[in-house]
Scaffold this motif. Structure first.
Motif, PDB file in Angstrom:
ATOM      1  N   ASN A  47     -30.390  23.040  21.347  1.00  0.00           N
ATOM      2  CA  ASN A  47     -31.229  23.071  20.166  1.00  0.00           C
ATOM      3  C   ASN A  47     -30.645  22.131  19.115  1.00  0.00           C
ATOM      4  N   VAL A  48     -31.361  21.037  18.850  1.00  0.00           N
ATOM      5  CA  VAL A  48     -30.867  20.023  17.915  1.00  0.00           C
ATOM      6  C   VAL A  48     -30.856  20.576  16.499  1.00  0.00           C
ATOM      7  N   ASP A  49     -31.850  21.394  16.175  1.00  0.00           N
ATOM      8  CA  ASP A  49     -31.908  21.949  14.823  1.00  0.00           C
ATOM      9  C   ASP A  49     -30.691  22.815  14.530  1.00  0.00           C
ATOM     10  N   ARG A  50     -30.296  23.631  15.499  1.00  0.00           N
ATOM     11  CA  ARG A  50     -29.128  24.490  15.301  1.00  0.00           C
ATOM     12  C   ARG A  50     -27.869  23.643  15.125  1.00  0.00           C
ATOM     13  N   TYR A  51     -27.755  22.573  15.897  1.00  0.00           N
ATOM     14  CA  TYR A  51     -26.594  21.689  15.783  1.00  0.00           C
ATOM     15  C   TYR A  51     -26.568  21.018  14.413  1.00  0.00           C
ATOM     16  N   GLU A  52     -27.731  20.547  13.959  1.00  0.00           N
ATOM     17  CA  GLU A  52     -27.785  19.903  12.645  1.00  0.00           C
ATOM     18  C   GLU A  52     -27.483  20.900  11.532  1.00  0.00           C
ATOM     19  N   ARG A  53     -27.940  22.148  11.673  1.00  0.00           N
ATOM     20  CA  ARG A  53     -27.614  23.167  10.681  1.00  0.00           C
ATOM     21  C   ARG A  53     -26.113  23.419  10.627  1.00  0.00           C
ATOM     22  N   SER A  54     -25.482  23.446  11.793  1.00  0.00           N
ATOM     23  CA  SER A  54     -24.036  23.662  11.798  1.00  0.00           C
ATOM     24  C   SER A  54     -23.310  22.479  11.167  1.00  0.00           C
ATOM     25  N   LEU A  55     -23.814  21.263  11.385  1.00  0.00           N
ATOM     26  CA  LEU A  55     -23.201  20.095  10.738  1.00  0.00           C
ATOM     27  C   LEU A  55     -23.354  20.165   9.225  1.00  0.00           C
ATOM     28  N   ARG A  56     -24.532  20.604   8.758  1.00  0.00           N
ATOM     29  CA  ARG A  56     -24.734  20.744   7.314  1.00  0.00           C
ATOM     30  C   ARG A  56     -23.810  21.801   6.734  1.00  0.00           C
TER      31      ARG A  56
END
Length: 87
Positions: A47-56
């Motif tokens: 899930n790219v969204d979950r990965y991007e949320r973790s990066l944020r």
């Protein structure tokens, strides 16, 4: 089998016949068509969204940590200055 183990097996000094591929490097990279098929079929998709949320969140945490450390350093400097002025 891991890459290192395969590489060690390939470089054994045992003569198992005439090997012409003794110094060829084995690779983990799959063929492009096979990788494309795996991507389209959803194999190991994430899930790219979950990965991007973790990066944020990491970036936000890092910023908060920097601000907190700057605030703590400024607080120490101000309190030290006050203490020096009193004595």
């Amino acid at each position: 089998m891991s890459y290192t183990f395969r590489r060690l097996l390939n470089h054994l000094p045992i003569t198992l016949g005439m090997r012409t591929d003794k110094h060829l490097r084995t690779t983990r990279v799959k063929h492009a068509q096979f990788a494309s098929f795996l991507g389209e079929s959803g194999f190991r998709s994430f899930n790219v969204d979950r990965y991007e949320r973790s990066l944020r969140r990491r970036r936000l945490g890092k910023g908060l940590l920097l601000w907190a450390s700057a605030f703590a350093a400024a607080w120490i400097v101000l309190e030290s200055a006050r203490a020096v002025m009193l004595f």
